[in-house]
Scaffold this motif. Structure first.
Motif, PDB file in Angstrom:
ATOM      1  N   GLU A  29       0.827  -1.353   0.375  1.00 43.00           N
ATOM      2  CA  GLU A  29      -0.262  -0.121  -0.544  1.00 43.00           C
ATOM      3  C   GLU A  29       0.485   1.213  -0.142  1.00 43.00           C
ATOM      4  OE1 GLU A  29      -3.363  -0.098  -0.830  1.00 43.00           O
ATOM      5  OE2 GLU A  29      -3.191  -1.649  -1.329  1.00 43.00           O
ATOM      6  N   PHE A  30       1.874   1.295   0.743  1.00 39.85           N
ATOM      7  CA  PHE A  30       3.004   2.731   0.166  1.00 39.85           C
ATOM      8  C   PHE A  30       3.383   2.633  -1.335  1.00 39.85           C
ATOM      9  CE2 PHE A  30       3.994   2.612   5.442  1.00 39.85           C
ATOM     10  CZ  PHE A  30       3.613   3.937   5.488  1.00 39.85           C
ATOM     11  N   LYS A  31       3.827   1.464  -1.108  1.00 36.76           N
ATOM     12  CA  LYS A  31       3.971   1.275  -2.729  1.00 36.76           C
ATOM     13  C   LYS A  31       3.309   2.341  -3.899  1.00 36.76           C
ATOM     14  CE  LYS A  31       7.509  -2.114  -2.595  1.00 36.76           C
ATOM     15  NZ  LYS A  31       7.900  -3.721  -2.999  1.00 36.76           N
ATOM     16  N   LYS A  32       2.266   1.423  -3.573  1.00 39.13           N
ATOM     17  CA  LYS A  32       1.028   1.887  -4.177  1.00 39.13           C
ATOM     18  C   LYS A  32       0.668   3.632  -4.341  1.00 39.13           C
ATOM     19  CE  LYS A  32      -2.894   0.335  -4.201  1.00 39.13           C
ATOM     20  NZ  LYS A  32      -4.348  -1.234  -4.574  1.00 39.13           N
ATOM     21  N   LEU A  33       0.705   3.832  -3.043  1.00 38.41           N
ATOM     22  CA  LEU A  33       0.733   5.305  -2.572  1.00 38.41           C
ATOM     23  C   LEU A  33       1.443   6.739  -3.154  1.00 38.41           C
ATOM     24  CD1 LEU A  33      -0.912   7.653  -1.518  1.00 38.41           C
ATOM     25  CD2 LEU A  33       0.172   7.283   1.137  1.00 38.41           C
ATOM     26  N   ALA A  34       3.068   5.995  -3.230  1.00 35.33           N
ATOM     27  CA  ALA A  34       3.705   7.008  -3.452  1.00 35.33           C
ATOM     28  C   ALA A  34       4.214   6.767  -5.155  1.00 35.33           C
ATOM     29  CB  ALA A  34       5.250   6.061  -3.268  1.00 35.33           C
ATOM     30  N   SER A  35       3.476   5.455  -5.673  1.00 33.73           N
ATOM     31  CA  SER A  35       3.346   5.376  -7.236  1.00 33.73           C
ATOM     32  C   SER A  35       1.891   6.467  -7.774  1.00 33.73           C
ATOM     33  CB  SER A  35       3.155   4.847  -7.821  1.00 33.73           C
ATOM     34  OG  SER A  35       3.899   3.521  -7.807  1.00 33.73           O
ATOM     35  N   SER A  36       0.790   6.841  -6.982  1.00 36.36           N
ATOM     36  CA  SER A  36      -0.515   7.624  -7.322  1.00 36.36           C
ATOM     37  C   SER A  36       0.011   9.230  -6.817  1.00 36.36           C
ATOM     38  CB  SER A  36      -1.685   7.316  -6.254  1.00 36.36           C
ATOM     39  OG  SER A  36      -1.512   7.608  -5.048  1.00 36.36           O
ATOM     40  N   LEU A  37       1.370   9.307  -6.299  1.00 41.85           N
ATOM     41  CA  LEU A  37       1.259  10.868  -5.679  1.00 41.85           C
ATOM     42  C   LEU A  37       2.177  10.743  -6.683  1.00 41.85           C
ATOM     43  CD1 LEU A  37       1.963  10.548  -2.678  1.00 41.85           C
ATOM     44  CD2 LEU A  37       0.071  11.767  -2.788  1.00 41.85           C
ATOM     45  N   ILE A  38       2.919  10.234  -7.165  1.00 40.22           N
ATOM     46  CA  ILE A  38       4.366  10.609  -7.861  1.00 40.22           C
ATOM     47  C   ILE A  38       3.572  11.270  -9.680  1.00 40.22           C
ATOM     48  CG2 ILE A  38       5.817   9.933  -9.422  1.00 40.22           C
ATOM     49  CD1 ILE A  38       6.948   7.997  -7.194  1.00 40.22           C
ATOM     50  N   ASN A  39       2.762  10.443  -9.932  1.00 36.82           N
ATOM     51  CA  ASN A  39       2.125  10.178 -10.940  1.00 36.82           C
ATOM     52  C   ASN A  39       1.081  12.014 -10.962  1.00 36.82           C
ATOM     53  OD1 ASN A  39       3.056   8.121 -12.026  1.00 36.82           O
ATOM     54  ND2 ASN A  39       1.298   6.788 -11.619  1.00 36.82           N
ATOM     55  N   LYS A  40       0.534  11.898  -9.976  1.00 42.44           N
ATOM     56  CA  LYS A  40      -0.271  13.656  -9.799  1.00 42.44           C
ATOM     57  C   LYS A  40       0.869  14.192 -10.263  1.00 42.44           C
ATOM     58  CE  LYS A  40      -3.936  11.981  -6.880  1.00 42.44           C
ATOM     59  NZ  LYS A  40      -4.313  12.389  -5.381  1.00 42.44           N
ATOM     60  N   MET A  41       2.254  14.486 -10.032  1.00 45.79           N
ATOM     61  CA  MET A  41       3.113  15.451 -10.315  1.00 45.79           C
ATOM     62  C   MET A  41       2.696  16.849  -9.936  1.00 45.79           C
ATOM     63  SD  MET A  41       3.940  14.203 -14.324  1.00 45.79           S
ATOM     64  CE  MET A  41       2.309  15.099 -15.060  1.00 45.79           C
ATOM     65  N   GLY A  42       2.742  17.178  -8.554  1.00 43.43           N
ATOM     66  CA  GLY A  42       2.574  18.214  -7.928  1.00 43.43           C
ATOM     67  C   GLY A  42       4.113  18.221  -6.732  1.00 43.43           C
ATOM     68  N   ASP A  43       4.753  19.366  -6.652  1.00 43.58           N
ATOM     69  CA  ASP A  43       5.502  19.371  -5.312  1.00 43.58           C
ATOM     70  C   ASP A  43       5.288  19.446  -4.542  1.00 43.58           C
ATOM     71  OD1 ASP A  43       7.061  20.399  -7.466  1.00 43.58           O
ATOM     72  OD2 ASP A  43       6.704  22.891  -6.217  1.00 43.58           O
ATOM     73  N   ARG A  44       3.696  19.464  -3.322  1.00 46.19           N
ATOM     74  CA  ARG A  44       3.593  18.248  -2.672  1.00 46.19           C
ATOM     75  C   ARG A  44       3.650  17.170  -2.867  1.00 46.19           C
ATOM     76  NH1 ARG A  44      -0.284  16.706   0.960  1.00 46.19           N
ATOM     77  NH2 ARG A  44      -1.057  17.690   2.917  1.00 46.19           N
ATOM     78  N   GLU A  45       2.487  16.485  -3.774  1.00 48.85           N
ATOM     79  CA  GLU A  45       2.863  15.184  -4.560  1.00 48.85           C
ATOM     80  C   GLU A  45       4.018  14.503  -3.831  1.00 48.85           C
ATOM     81  OE1 GLU A  45       0.890  17.382  -5.988  1.00 48.85           O
ATOM     82  OE2 GLU A  45      -1.227  16.975  -5.001  1.00 48.85           O
ATOM     83  N   TYR A  46       4.641  15.322  -4.581  1.00 44.88           N
ATOM     84  CA  TYR A  46       6.427  14.579  -4.796  1.00 44.88           C
ATOM     85  C   TYR A  46       6.822  14.673  -3.122  1.00 44.88           C
ATOM     86  CZ  TYR A  46       6.725  15.057  -9.558  1.00 44.88           C
ATOM     87  OH  TYR A  46       6.754  15.295 -11.466  1.00 44.88           O
TER      88      TYR A  46
END
Length: 105
Positions: A29-46
């Motif tokens: 789930e941590f890996k999935k969350l990290a991937s979904s955040l990376i794909n959103k492409m925003g500074d806060r998400e990164y």
């Protein structure tokens, strides 16, 4: 509760709480969350994606974590702001001739 929306900070807290009882599922789930955040492409998400990846570090073991991060780098090489988050935490990644190196300083 079914259908309840958790914001990113809440998801991270819930996953940290569940890690002892549900180790492998929490890693996934941590890996999935990290991937979904990376794909959103925003500074806060990164920033939050990097937080998730660093939370995985102790749970995965050093070698497995290094390989995971190298794979992320290969898949998201162009996301400079994401990799800045890693540099800020002392992790430097480079790709040369298709080979990713990871250095800690």
């Amino acid at each position: 509760e079914s259908g309840y929306y958790f914001n990113v900070d809440e998801k991270i807290r819930v996953l940290e709480y569940l890690q002892e009882d549900y180790g492998k599922e929490v890693l996934r789930e941590f890996k999935k969350l990290a991937s979904s955040l990376i794909n959103k492409m925003g500074d806060r998400e990164y920033k939050k994606a990097a937080e998730c990846v660093f939370l995985l570090r102790d749970r995965m073991g050093e070698d497995a974590w290094n390989e995971y991060v190298k794979g992320l780098y290969k898949g998201h090489l162009s996301k400079r702001n994401l990799w800045k988050e890693f540099r800020d935490r002392g992790i430097y990644l480079k790709m040369k001739k298709g080979e990713v190196t990871l250095d800690e300083k």
